[in-house]
Design a protein around this motif. Structure first.
Motif, PDB file in Angstrom:
ATOM      1  N   SER A  71      38.969   8.013 -85.839  1.00 50.16           N
ATOM      2  CA  SER A  71      37.940   7.276 -86.866  1.00 50.16           C
ATOM      3  C   SER A  71      37.867   5.655 -86.383  1.00 50.16           C
ATOM      4  O   SER A  71      36.895   5.176 -86.612  1.00 50.16           O
ATOM      5  N   ASN A  94      25.919   4.308 -91.996  1.00 44.85           N
ATOM      6  CA  ASN A  94      26.031   5.359 -93.133  1.00 44.85           C
ATOM      7  C   ASN A  94      26.736   6.772 -92.803  1.00 44.85           C
ATOM      8  O   ASN A  94      27.735   7.151 -93.460  1.00 44.85           O
ATOM      9  N   VAL A 136      30.451   6.177 -92.398  1.00 42.76           N
ATOM     10  CA  VAL A 136      31.329   5.922 -93.373  1.00 42.76           C
ATOM     11  C   VAL A 136      31.646   7.321 -93.960  1.00 42.76           C
ATOM     12  O   VAL A 136      32.716   7.501 -94.164  1.00 42.76           O
ATOM     13  N   ILE A 173      34.136   8.957 -91.591  1.00 46.88           N
ATOM     14  CA  ILE A 173      35.681   8.505 -91.577  1.00 46.88           C
ATOM     15  C   ILE A 173      36.249   8.833 -92.891  1.00 46.88           C
ATOM     16  O   ILE A 173      37.471   9.052 -92.831  1.00 46.88           O
ATOM     17  N   SER A 174      35.505   8.941 -93.788  1.00 41.90           N
ATOM     18  CA  SER A 174      35.956   9.421 -95.119  1.00 41.90           C
ATOM     19  C   SER A 174      36.428  10.838 -94.889  1.00 41.90           C
ATOM     20  O   SER A 174      37.614  11.158 -95.542  1.00 41.90           O
ATOM     21  N   ALA A 209      39.746  10.812 -93.041  1.00 41.44           N
ATOM     22  CA  ALA A 209      41.075  10.556 -94.079  1.00 41.44           C
ATOM     23  C   ALA A 209      41.358  11.647 -94.945  1.00 41.44           C
ATOM     24  O   ALA A 209      42.431  11.863 -94.930  1.00 41.44           O
ATOM     25  N   ILE A 210      40.313  12.194 -95.440  1.00 39.43           N
ATOM     26  CA  ILE A 210      40.710  13.175 -96.279  1.00 39.43           C
ATOM     27  C   ILE A 210      41.382  14.395 -95.667  1.00 39.43           C
ATOM     28  O   ILE A 210      42.484  15.069 -95.972  1.00 39.43           O
ATOM     29  N   GLN A 257      43.410  14.125 -92.820  1.00 39.48           N
ATOM     30  CA  GLN A 257      44.556  13.412 -92.510  1.00 39.48           C
ATOM     31  C   GLN A 257      45.490  13.365 -93.678  1.00 39.48           C
ATOM     32  O   GLN A 257      46.655  13.911 -93.748  1.00 39.48           O
ATOM     33  N   PHE A 258      44.806  13.333 -95.048  1.00 40.69           N
ATOM     34  CA  PHE A 258      45.645  13.342 -96.330  1.00 40.69           C
ATOM     35  C   PHE A 258      46.098  14.959 -96.432  1.00 40.69           C
ATOM     36  O   PHE A 258      47.455  15.160 -96.627  1.00 40.69           O
TER      37      PHE A 258
END
Lengths: 211, 123, 661
Positions: B33, B45, B48, B51-52, B55-56, B58-59
């Motif tokens: 990311s 766009n 974003v 990378i969201s 992040a999810i 990775q979560f």
């Protein structure tokens, strides 16, 4: 109401003398209770994220995110925190070797990583304040400082916690109570890592994309 | 009470492997990311969204490999609390953003002037 | 010198002592009352007893009693506020301006709302949960006894802080939810809002800890065999309430902190300029505030489920639908918060969505009402005082609920918003729903805690006074609201013709006050006649849950042997068998009393006070003390003691002798 202190001789029971099933149920209650607390902490951070999401465009003449964020230092911070999360896991694993030295080494590495993260963050904050971009400037900076600062506050609590853990281990060794304390701490530290992932993505990465 | 300790069932070496996998995958996701954003690989766009998603991802990695949420034995109260928390967090964050965007677009000055003009009055 | 003084005492100065006679009189009378109470305790040499047996006790039953005592005191304090409000509104017409200034009036209604919700209702709720819940699920204690006591003391600290504001400084005049920009420093420059923030912050952390505690208690320490689907309804309602607490209270903590940062650090979260967004505050506070009202009402639902089934001598109708209704209310209560600010300017899409969700939440509530009615159908109903509260509740709650559905229609809300109609609606829910529920619970479980029943006649009289007083006080408000009277007005024109209705409402509050008086009288009379009202069986109402299987008053170790549960309404099924079974009694591990918790509570009063007045050194010192105490407590290697089996056998035999006497 029946009174409780005056009628009985009290037999003190120390944590190490507990019967196995009692100790297990305390362990389970505490670790579950702490997990629930972490969930409440997540809601706390979620509220701060919501505030940030609403206010992040309100720069009020002050700087926007892409003007003040230095992604390279943030990447270093992220890597430090990810590594410390990994070494926390190693700390838990090394508890099973029942060798204090192994645990101390892993815990110390985690501590150093956390500390350097905190130093970098404080450095970033003091730099921003010194160039006049403090939390008083705009809604965006208020929410930025509060969100990232709350995470930093949690990290500092974690650092103090690590010192206490080391002291406990030094004093009472590998009892069940101490294993419990270490396990709970590791939950806390991993959790802070999870929060940071979202700060990294939402605040910093999205901040520089100017959205 | 059943013993329901996180690391109760797994073998130590298997656990080490778990931590290692989790560590490397999360580093990988972080770096990707980071490069997406710094090297402008994608349009803003798309970036974003990507990378969201990262992040999810990775979560989820962190939850599985570090927090061991799915290792719990039945009854899975932790999972239950976690899912409840997740739904409330989503309601709170998405709901707040939805409400506040709606409010600021409706309550912005130009919109109000337009409204006043439509009503036939001045501002 | 001036710098040193401001370092030492922050913003404190001579002007902090209130100048108007009304506030000063209230402060002086509270202080005098406290000194009088302290003198009596000293005269009776009871300090040591109180400290050892109550203030430091981790026994959940004693903590529950302390919660209830504090909450009743706060109910009276909030009630006096209500009397003052009604007196002002009944007299301040036309050329007459009443006896309160606008500013004092604003302080009084802010204090009334804050105290009633946070310290009367929440306190009573935690009191009842503490008293009953561990007994009902067959547990020795809550999961974390020390944390439980700490929660109580944090609640107590918040309560003290609200009352300190009477004598030193002033209280918030920005309403019970302190909307910005009014609550920002620019428009509320005094410390009133800071008092409001810190009393709620401290009490709120206590509530959050209690939430985690009881949530864990229910999920982890139930008696063996009691699966979630065999759990009594009250326990279910507490499970739902606590899950609301643990997910809603963090939002409150954040919101209050941000407001404080605005006021103290010059941040711009909710300010009118510099990129702040005051609508975000309203959004956040209601994202907590709406679940909060369900936090209060769900335990009342649970209490009524127990009371109705017990006094109808029938099993609860539709147990599964009851649980389903509770759970859906829990989740839905997080999806309706915008209905508190329909008029803030959201579009038709947003308002429409939240209006519909609000109407949807009425469905599970309706399911519960019907289930209670079906439970009574063809039952042998005993018209006890607890049951009377239920009858009052069903009527009022249905009316109030329907008024709520009217308010849920956004166009209607544009007319009714901020009117007395709204005030009447939520008082119907909170007095007729929440308080009536708690009163039913208190009279129902009273014998289990104190060992004797409450006087029935006076109990009924209490109910009738409350019920009639309520109708007198709030039906006029519905009408006034429809006539266009807004809330929080301290003066109105005589030509409006509202005064007669306001006078009737004032009379209603007086009738309620007499209800409170009779309630106190009931407790005194019952105490004096406790020998004839004694509950020897431990099961005075033919109860169906586990708390009735043990002696009254409940022994401090709760259960001599942990019961093993096989069915729902377990105690009904085995009542006649269980008494004759020989019991095998083992040693019990008990938590020791803990003096750390009250010290934490007292220190948090200082902490809150220091934060209010910006006395930073005191804030740091008290925070340091709290952390040090916690560390000491966590390093305590002997938090438990062992209660020997012989002692338990002896106590249980004493009880058998008592029963046969």
């Amino acid at each position: 109401m029946s009174t409780q202190n005056q009628q009985f001789d009290i037999h003190h029971v120390s944590l190490s003398e507990l019967r196995k099933e009692e100790s297990t149920s305390i362990f389970e209650n505490v670790s579950f209770g702490f997990f629930v607390y972490l969930m409440t902490d997540l809601v706390l951070f979620a509220s701060l994220f919501a505030v940030y999401a609403v206010l992040h465009k309100n720069t009020a003449g002050g700087p926007a995110g892409y003007q003040i964020f230095n992604l390279n230092t943030v990447l270093v911070e992220t890597l430090l925190l990810l590594t410390s999360s990994f070494t926390t896991g190693l700390t838990i694993l090394s508890l099973k070797t029942k060798t204090k030295k192994n645990v101390y080494i892993n815990l110390f590495i985690t501590f150093l990583l956390g500390l350097s993260f905190l130093v970098i963050e404080l450095n970033e904050f003091s730099h921003l304040v010194s160039i006049g971009d403090s939390w008083r400037v705009s809604g965006f900076l208020s929410s930025f400082f509060t969100l990232v600062g709350t995470h930093g506050l949690h990290i500092s609590i974690g650092l103090i916690w690590m010192i206490i853990l080391a002291y406990r281990l030094h004093k009472t060794g590998f009892g069940r109570a101490n294993i419990r304390r270490f396990t709970i701490f590791s939950l806390f530290w991993h959790f802070l890592d999870v929060i940071w992932i979202f700060i990294f993505t939402v605040v910093y990465l999205m901040g520089v994309t100017r959205l | 009470m059943k013993t329901n300790v996180y690391q109760a069932s797994n073998h130590p070496t298997g656990q080490f492997k778990n931590y290692l996998i989790g560590y490397f995958v999360s580093i990988l996701l972080t770096l990707s990311s980071f490069f997406i954003v710094t090297n402008h690989v994608l349009t803003l766009n798309t970036a974003v969204y990507v990378i969201s998603l990262l992040a999810i991802g990775q979560f989820i990695i962190q939850i599985v490999f570090f927090l061991h949420l799915f290792n719990e034995r039945s009854p899975r109260y932790r999972l239950l609390v976690f899912l409840l928390m997740l739904s409330i967090v989503l309601i709170l964050v998405i709901g707040s953003i939805w409400i506040m965007t709606n409010l600021s677009s409706n309550m912005s000055i130009p919109k109000q002037i337009q409204y006043m003009n439509n009503q036939g009055g001045g501002f | 010198m001036i710098y040193f003084a401001s370092f030492l005492i922050g913003k404190l100065n001579r002007n902090a002592i209130p100048s108007d006679l009304m506030t000063l009189g209230a402060a002086v009378s509270i202080v005098a009352g406290l000194i009088f109470g302290a003198l009596i305790i000293t005269y009776l040499h009871k300090w040591k007893y109180l400290w050892k047996e109550w203030f430091t006790s981790v026994d959940h039953k004693k903590i529950g009693i302390m919660y209830i005592i504090v909450s009743v005191l706060m109910l009276i304090r909030g009630g006096v506020d209500a009397l003052m409000l009604r007196g002002q509104q009944a007299t301040s017409v036309g050329i007459h301006h009443g006896y309160l200034s606008s500013y004092t009036f604003a302080q009084v209604f802010s204090a009334h709302g804050t105290i009633m919700i946070f310290f009367a209702a929440m306190g009573m709720m935690f009191g009842i949960i503490n008293l009953v819940l561990p007994l009902q699920i067959g547990s020795r204690d809550v999961a974390f006894p020390f944390m439980n006591l700490t929660s109580f003391w944090l609640f107590f600290a918040g309560m003290i802080l609200v009352n300190v504001s009477l004598g030193i400084g002033d209280f918030s005049a920005a309403g019970w939810l302190a909307y910005p920009p009014l609550s920002e420093l620019q428009y509320s420059p005094t410390v009133g809002v800071d008092y409001w923030i810190w009393s709620l912050e401290i009490a709120g952390i206590g509530s959050l800890l209690s939430g985690v505690n009881f949530f864990t208690t229910i999920l982890k320490t139930r008696a063996p065999g009691m699966t979630l689907t065999k759990m009594p309804m009250f326990a279910w309602s507490v499970l739902c309430t606590t899950s609301l607490i643990i997910f809603a209270f963090p939002i409150l903590t954040v919101t209050l902190t941000l407001l404080y940062l605005d006021r103290t650090m010059g941040m711009h979260f909710f300010t009118a300029g510099a990129g702040g967004n005051m609508m975000m505050y309203v959004n956040l506070i209601w994202a907590w505030g709406h679940p909060e009202v369900y936090i209060l009402i769900l335990p009342a639902f649970g209490i009524f489920s127990e009371v109705v089934a017990t006094f109808s001598h029938k099993r609860l109708f539709g147990y599964r639908t009851m649980v389903g209704a509770l759970v859906s209310i829990t989740v839905l209560s997080f999806t309706v918060w915008l209905h508190h600010f329909f008029t803030m300017g959201a579009g038709a899409d947003v308002n429409g969505f939240f209006g519909i969700m609000t109407m949807v939440i009425a469905i599970p509530t309706g399911v519960k009402i019907f289930n209670w009615l079906f439970t009574m159908y063809k039952g042998r109903i005993k018209f006890s005082q607890s049951m009377l509260w239920f009858f009052g509740f069903v009527g009022l709650f249905t009316v109030g609920g329907v008024a709520g559905v009217i308010l849920a229609v956004p166009p209607a809300d544009f007319q009714l918003h901020n009117s007395l109609f709204l005030v009447a609606h939520f008082h119907t829910m909170i007095v007729g729903g929440v308080l009536f529920g708690y009163f039913a619970g208190l009279s129902y479980w009273f014998p289990k805690i104190f060992g004797y029943k409450l006087n029935e006649k006076l109990g009924r009289l209490t109910f009738y006074l409350w019920f009639i007083g309520f109708l007198l006080a709030f039906v006029p408000l519905y009408i006034l609201g429809l006539l266009g009277a807004t809330r929080r007005i301290d003066h109105y024109s005589a030509s409006l013709g509202w005064q007669p209705l306001f006078i009737i409402a004032g009379v209603g509050v007086l009738v309620i006050a007499s209800g409170v008086f009779v309630m106190i009288l009931q407790h005194v009379v019952s105490f004096l006649n406790r020998d004839s009202l004694k509950d020897k069986t431990g099961d005075p109402w033919n109860g169906k849950t586990l708390e009735w299987s043990i002696p009254s008053p409940a022994p401090f170790y709760n259960f001599a042997t942990t019961p093993i549960v096989h069915s729902h309404d377990f105690y009904w099924d085995v009542k006649n068998i269980i008494k004759h079974e020989p019991k095998e009694i083992n040693d019990i591990l008990m938590p020791k009393n803990d003096s750390n918790a009250p010290i934490i509570g007292i220190t948090s009063v200082f902490f809150g006070f220091a934060m209010v007045w910006h006395i930073w050194w005191l804030a740091l010192v008290s925070l340091f003390v709290i952390v040090a105490i916690l560390l000491k407590r966590f390093n305590d290697e002997n938090p438990n003691y062992l209660l020997s089996a012989d002692k338990i056998v002896e106590l249980e035999e004493n009880y058998l002798i008592f029963r046969q006497s």
